[in-house]
Scaffold this active site. Structure first.
Site, PDB file in Angstrom:
ATOM      1  N   HIS A   1      -6.182  -3.674  -0.199  1.00 35.41           N
ATOM      2  CA  HIS A   1      -6.116  -2.602  -1.187  1.00 35.41           C
ATOM      3  C   HIS A   1      -6.405  -3.107  -2.605  1.00 35.41           C
ATOM      4  CE1 HIS A   1      -4.739   0.836   1.222  1.00 35.41           C
ATOM      5  NE2 HIS A   1      -4.154  -0.071   1.969  1.00 35.41           N
TER       6      HIS A   1
ATOM      7  N   LYS B   1     -12.406  -0.269   3.171  1.00 34.55           N
ATOM      8  CA  LYS B   1     -11.823   0.490   2.059  1.00 34.55           C
ATOM      9  C   LYS B   1     -12.836   0.530   0.917  1.00 34.55           C
ATOM     10  CE  LYS B   1      -6.991  -0.052   3.393  1.00 34.55           C
ATOM     11  NZ  LYS B   1      -7.227  -0.522   4.775  1.00 34.55           N
TER      12      LYS B   1
ATOM     13  N   SER C   1       0.792  -1.224   0.000  1.00 36.44           N
ATOM     14  CA  SER C   1       0.000   0.000   0.000  1.00 36.44           C
ATOM     15  C   SER C   1       0.826   1.277   0.000  1.00 36.44           C
ATOM     16  CB  SER C   1      -0.945   0.005   1.198  1.00 36.44           C
ATOM     17  OG  SER C   1      -0.221  -0.055   2.414  1.00 36.44           O
TER      18      SER C   1
END
Length: 394
Positions: A212, A241, A184
């Site tokens: 991610h 996320k 990330s």
């Protein structure tokens, strides 16, 4: 409290501040989105993990509100005592179906999922081989496990194979390769095809943290395994996320693995169940993601436009194909100065520096979202150009 102890803590804080490493939080007074309100300022947000722009999606808000009336606000219990509602299992099964796994298990956050994964599954006779740039939650989870620990250089498949050989020579009963799907801080993708090949060769298990990537990488948005077209054995991820941006993590994998984690994973056994509103919104988020081709296309269109614009301005970027686009600056103070000046110009970004990244590799990590408009990107590029020239970055 001991004055000596408080004096020591104060000295550490002063040193952090003197080194330009002190992290300061700004108070947001609006929902998460492409533009947000911070205090009395309206700013373009380039540093959230809101990849698909779902954090303020009306369907998620409706689902969350609709769950509280019939199911309550919180569970006031851990799962195995009296904290499991039918929708908890429904969400676990939907996550597993979406990811192509047999089952999944929910946690309060993916940090807890990674923290609780390794210790129940591996013992002193086993080995974990972990990428050197793995997320802190993997590192902490591995530390809690009694398995032998090896670390390979980031995405270096030759080094990984060397440690696989070493683990086998050392007599490891079971070997687990642990990696982020996306690193990330850099936006780099793990080389999952080669990792899978090596795992097959040395009879190892592949564990991937896909926080991610889930929701937007791959043709279905099912993450890095979907992107590369390979199978992995255990996937961890988050609802915090791309899948709505609230809270909640999970582990997905083979049924026996999930069953054992339900019996032994300490963060699962000793943490409250996810609130019904979060679970209901999670179910809705998966529905949106499964029908989210247009959102994914917009996300990567924005990422391509943003990267090209920064390159034209002359910024030093890390290469990549992910919506994380780091602007490399080197020194922590410069990263903080650039972030501060950009905020004054209406662009919200954050500087990343030691200990989040190695010393001398400070950066502004920009992150794209499907919620960002072309006008917002153009205004942000103009601000980056002006402030970058002002500070001598470009």
């Amino acid at each position: 409290m001991s004055t000596g102890f408080l004096s020591h803590v104060s000295q550490v804080l002063s040193q952090i501040d003197a080194e330009g490493l002190y992290k300061r939080e700004r108070l947001i007074t609006s929902p998460q989105g492409g533009e947000i309100t911070v205090g009395d300022r309206q700013v373009i947000n380039l540093c959230a993990n809101n990849y698909l722009g779902l954090a303020d999606h009306p369907d998620l808000i409706t689902a969350a509100k609709g769950a509280m009336e019939p199911r309550g606000f919180g569970m006031a219990s851990v799962r195995f005592i009296c904290g499991t509602q039918d929708i908890h299992r429904e969400l676990e099964q939907r996550i597993a179906q979406f990811l192509g796994m047999e089952d999944s298990i929910l946690f309060a956050a993916c940090f807890d999922a990674n923290g609780g994964l390794f210790e129940p599954l591996l013992g002193p006779e086993d080995a974990i081989i972990s990428d050197s740039l793995n997320h802190a939650s993997i590192i902490d989870g591995v530390r809690l496990c009694k398995a032998k620990r090896y670390r390979y250089l980031n995405n270096d498949m030759n080094d990984l194979e060397a440690w696989l050989k070493q683990a086998r020579e050392d007599g490891a009963r079971n070997i687990m390769i642990a990696t982020d799907g996306v690193f990330s801080m850099d936006g780099y993708l793990a080389d999952l095809p080669k990792i899978r090949e090596l795992a097959n060769k040395y009879d190892a298990v592949v564990m991937v943290d896909d926080c991610h990537a889930t929701g937007f990488m791959g043709s279905r948005g099912a993450g890095t395994p979907d992107h590369f077209g390979v199978d992995v054995d255990i996937l961890t991820g988050t609802l915090g996320k791309a899948l709505g941006g609230a809270i909640g993590g999970y582990i997905a994998g083979p049924q026996p693995v999930i069953d054992l984690l339900r019996q032994r994973a300490r963060p699962y056994l000793f943490s409250n169940s996810l609130p019904p509103a979060i679970v209901a919104a999670g179910l809705e988020a998966i529905r949106l993601v499964e029908n989210g081709d247009e959102l994914r296309a917009q996300l990567f269109k924005n990422a391509d436009y943003w990267r090209s614009g920064l390159e034209r301005l002359g910024f030093n970027l890390l290469a990549g194909e992910h919506p994380i686009i780091p602007v490399m600056l080197g020194e922590a103070s410069l990263a903080q100065d650039l972030a501060s000046r950009l905020f004054e110009e209406g662009v919200y970004v954050s500087g990343f520096f030691f200990p989040v990244v190695p010393r001398g590799q400070a950066r502004i990590r920009t992150q794209m979202s499907a919620a960002l408009t072309r006008d917002e990107l153009d205004r942000a590029l103009a601000a980056f150009g002006m402030v970058g020239r002002e500070l001598g970055v470009i």
